[in-house]
Design an enzyme around this catalytic site. Structure first.
Site, short mmCIF file in Angstrom:
data_model
loop_
_atom_site.label_atom_id
_atom_site.label_comp_id
_atom_site.label_asym_id
_atom_site.label_seq_id
_atom_site.Cartn_x
_atom_site.Cartn_y
_atom_site.Cartn_z
N GLU A 33 7.47 4.37 33.09
CA GLU A 33 6.36 5.14 33.66
C GLU A 33 5.06 4.39 33.41
OE1 GLU A 33 5.96 8.12 35.62
OE2 GLU A 33 4.05 7.07 35.59
N ALA A 177 -1.77 23.16 57.93
CA ALA A 177 -1.46 24.47 57.34
C ALA A 177 -0.07 24.45 56.73
CB ALA A 177 -1.57 25.57 58.39
N ILE A 180 0.58 22.47 50.83
CA ILE A 180 -0.57 22.04 50.03
C ILE A 180 -1.86 22.64 50.59
CG2 ILE A 180 -2.00 20.02 49.45
CD1 ILE A 180 0.53 18.43 49.07
N ALA A 266 -4.14 17.49 54.24
CA ALA A 266 -2.84 17.94 53.71
C ALA A 266 -1.83 17.87 54.83
CB ALA A 266 -2.96 19.34 53.15
N THR A 267 -1.61 16.65 55.31
CA THR A 267 -0.74 16.47 56.48
C THR A 267 0.60 15.83 56.12
OG1 THR A 267 -1.93 14.40 56.89
CG2 THR A 267 -2.63 16.32 58.16
N ARG A 269 3.42 14.00 52.98
CA ARG A 269 3.54 12.93 51.99
C ARG A 269 4.60 11.92 52.44
NH1 ARG A 269 1.27 14.10 47.10
NH2 ARG A 269 2.69 12.71 46.02
N ASP A 309 11.89 12.43 45.98
CA ASP A 309 11.04 12.27 47.16
C ASP A 309 11.23 10.91 47.83
OD1 ASP A 309 9.99 14.71 46.49
OD2 ASP A 309 7.90 14.06 46.42
N HIS A 441 14.86 49.91 37.91
CA HIS A 441 13.74 50.59 38.55
C HIS A 441 12.67 50.85 37.51
CE1 HIS A 441 11.54 53.31 41.17
NE2 HIS A 441 11.46 54.15 40.14
P1 NAI Z 1 3.55 19.76 54.98
O1 NAI Z 1 4.51 18.91 55.70
O2 NAI Z 1 4.01 20.98 54.28
O3 NAI Z 1 2.41 20.23 56.00
C1 NAI Z 1 1.61 19.33 56.76
C2 NAI Z 1 1.00 20.08 57.92
O4 NAI Z 1 0.04 19.25 58.55
C3 NAI Z 1 2.03 20.46 58.97
O5 NAI Z 1 1.91 21.83 59.23
C4 NAI Z 1 1.63 19.58 60.16
O6 NAI Z 1 1.92 20.19 61.40
C5 NAI Z 1 0.11 19.42 59.95
N1 NAI Z 1 -0.49 18.27 60.63
C6 NAI Z 1 0.02 17.01 60.70
N2 NAI Z 1 -0.82 16.23 61.43
C7 NAI Z 1 -1.90 16.99 61.82
C8 NAI Z 1 -3.09 16.75 62.59
N3 NAI Z 1 -3.37 15.56 63.11
N4 NAI Z 1 -3.95 17.77 62.78
C9 NAI Z 1 -3.67 18.99 62.27
N5 NAI Z 1 -2.57 19.26 61.54
C10 NAI Z 1 -1.68 18.28 61.31
O7 NAI Z 1 2.78 18.76 54.00
P2 NAI Z 1 1.84 19.02 52.74
O8 NAI Z 1 1.33 20.41 52.70
O9 NAI Z 1 0.88 17.89 52.74
O10 NAI Z 1 2.86 18.87 51.54
C11 NAI Z 1 3.53 17.63 51.31
C12 NAI Z 1 4.85 17.83 50.64
O11 NAI Z 1 4.68 18.32 49.33
C13 NAI Z 1 5.74 18.80 51.39
O12 NAI Z 1 7.02 18.25 51.49
C14 NAI Z 1 5.74 20.02 50.52
O13 NAI Z 1 6.97 20.72 50.61
C15 NAI Z 1 5.51 19.44 49.14
N6 NAI Z 1 4.82 20.43 48.32
C16 NAI Z 1 5.51 21.52 47.91
C17 NAI Z 1 4.88 22.50 47.19
C18 NAI Z 1 5.68 23.71 46.81
O14 NAI Z 1 6.89 23.67 46.85
N7 NAI Z 1 5.03 24.82 46.45
C19 NAI Z 1 3.48 22.42 46.82
C20 NAI Z 1 2.86 21.25 47.33
C21 NAI Z 1 3.53 20.29 48.04
#
Ligand code: NAI
Length: 462
Positions: A33, A177, A180, A266-267, A269, A309, A441
């Site tokens: 690491e 949306a 993240i 947040a588009t 990873r 990942d 309950h």
């Molecule tokens: P995500 O894949 O969940 O969402 C990205 C969003 O950005 C999608 O809805 C997509 O349609 C939109 N997008 C892409 N290009 C765009 C554009 N040009 N204009 C507008 N919208 C656009 O990715 P996110 O939220 O960045 O998370 C990354 C990864 O991290 C995911 O695999 C997620 O599952 C993971 N993660 C999981 C968490 C949890 O389990 N609670 C918390 C944080 C992250």
């Protein structure tokens, strides 16, 4: 003789769990690491710090929304942002030190530095070369941006910068949306920021059960988040005092600009494999930049494995952990296995959104005969007492056999509640099995049982 049986590269939830399990199974193990602390993205700049800020900001929300209703008079809460961030840092430190302790306890050596693989069986860390019978890559992922958008982690930030903002912004635009965007967007909305979310697709959280996604959007909108859907972000100009986000609406190609103090990108990873030297030693990759593996996490180069990942599948800490344990078991000669049909997904907003298995849209597309059992938290006494009655449990079961195929919960503690359904699915249970299980309950979990009853003769409190 090799220095180690196994060297794991990366100490995120995939890597550290894998290393501990390897050691527990009698393998001489080291974990590489390069960060100053163990735990990877999840513990240092992801899941854990964001949950601390979600927890803190939720208390602010409760004070605003519900204290007076319960007869608690409190002055307007004052946010000490520096202290809130310091609380978050403390939570991170407790967790990362915890992993260090577990490494010592299990006799896993921490090789400090960034690792590369000059050849199978060798890992270079700094100037030192270590040898191992097997190498497991658990190097994780990094945030992606969009063309035309430069991240400076001050004004235009990824999740990393969003956890470290100098001050609480007046206005924030969130691009995407997804998980993240909505978790961190919620944090700032609760702290008083005007949050506008711009999403390319026509629904939030694409891929989520549609009924849940729609309800989720309504509830977040009630909390003040604004949504522009079907909008493709084109560029971000952060040269002026305010950042300008330009987007095009898909329905009519019209162009718009919104301004904000902070823009959260947040588009999505992508796998992080920089500097490992994988191309040089011939490790095959997928078109999407993931390390190609077989069903046993073996890459195309004998003796090199990969998990988490960096390989295919959902980018979730718990998926990586499970793969870490399975890979360790396989190396120890056992039958490691991950059931990819039962991987839960949770969004830690308030209410939470939790899902496992198939969505209704997927079942329709597959032409499966299914039934739906739904129960609203409006019929749950505990949820009513706790101002948490928005939302529902939706259970999907096979129409003929009653076997549970999927579950989608939007509601209080949905992420914790989901697991009884996960266990049921692991055992191939029918909805009736859940319905016949006595539930204490008053608990939120009674709503799960009621949804299961709704798959049969009907829920009691609906
Ligand atoms: P995500 O894949 O969940 O969402 C990205 C969003 O950005 C999608 O809805 C997509 O349609 C939109 N997008 C892409 N290009 C765009 C554009 N040009 N204009 C507008 N919208 C656009 O990715 P996110 O939220 O960045 O998370 C990354 C990864 O991290 C995911 O695999 C997620 O599952 C993971 N993660 C999981 C968490 C949890 O389990 N609670 C918390 C944080 C992250």
């Amino acid at each position: 003789m090799a220095d180690y049986d196994v060297i794991v590269i990366g100490s995120g939830p995939g890597g550290y769990v894998c290393a501990i399990r390897c050691a527990q199974l009698g393998l001489k193990t080291a974990c590489v690491e390069g960060r100053d602390t163990l735990g990877g993205t999840c513990l240092n700049i992801g899941c854990i710090p964001s949950k601390a800020l979600l927890h803190a900001s939720h208390q602010v929300h409760e004070m605003h929304e519900n204290f007076a209703k319960m007869g608690i008079k409190a002055a307007e809460p004052e946010i000490d942002w520096a202290q809130m961030k310091s609380y978050k840092e403390d939570v991170i430190a407790q967790n990362t030190k915890g992993i260090e302790f577990l490494f010592k306890k299990n006799k896993v050596d921490w090789l400090k530095g960034w690792g590369s693989i000059p050849e199978a069986g060798k890992v270079k860390v700094g100037d030192e070369l270590h040898s191992a019978k097997s190498i497991i890559i658990a190097s994780g992922s990094e945030a992606t941006s969009l063309p035309g958008i430069e991240i400076d982690e001050k004004t235009v930030v990824t999740s990393t910068g969003a956890l470290e903002l100098e001050e609480i912004p007046g206005e924030m635009v969130v691009i995407g949306a997804g998980v993240i965007g909505l978790e961190l967007g919620s944090v700032y909305a609760r702290l008083g920021t005007k949050v506008s979310v711009v999403e390319f697709m026509d629904t939030i959280t694409p891929g989520q059960d549609l009924e849940v996604a729609r309800q989720f959007q309504k509830l977040l909108a009630k909390q003040g988040l604004e949504f522009t859907l079907g909008a493709a972000v084109q560029s971000v100009d952060s040269s002026g005092e305010k950042a300008k986000v330009a987007y095009k609406l898909k329905k009519d190609d019209s162009e718009h600009v919104i301004e904000a103090d902070t823009v959260l990108v947040a588009t999505g990873r992508r796998p992080y494999t920089d500097g490992l030297g994988l191309a040089e030693i011939g490790v095959e990759m997928t078109e999407r930049g993931q390390i190609k593996t077989d069903g046993h996490y073996a890459t195309s180069v004998p003796g090199i494995y990969a998990i988490g990942d960096a390989i295919e599948g959902p980018m979730l800490a718990h998926k990586a952990e499970d793969e870490g344990m399975a890979a360790a078991e396989i190396l120890a000669g056992q039958a490691g296995h991950v059931n990819y049909n039962v991987i839960p997904g949770v969004i830690y907003t308030h209410p939470e959104v939790a899902s496992v298995g198939k969505t209704e849209e997927q079942l329709k597309a597959e032409g499966r005969a299914y039934k739906v059992g739904k129960f609203s938290f409006m019929g749950n006494g505990r949820a009513k007492a706790n101002f948490a009655a928005d939302g529902f449990v939706k259970l999907l079961a096979d129409k003929e056999t009653d076997r549970i195929l999927g579950a989608h919960i939007i509601g209080p503690m949905a992420g914790d509640m989901l697991h009884e359904i996960c266990v049921a699915m692991e055992f191939g249970a029918a909805a009736e099995d859940l319905a016949r299980t006595c539930h204490a309950h008053p608990t939120y979990s009674e709503a799960v049982r009621e949804a299961a009853l709704a798959c049969g003769d009907g829920a009691i409190h609906a």
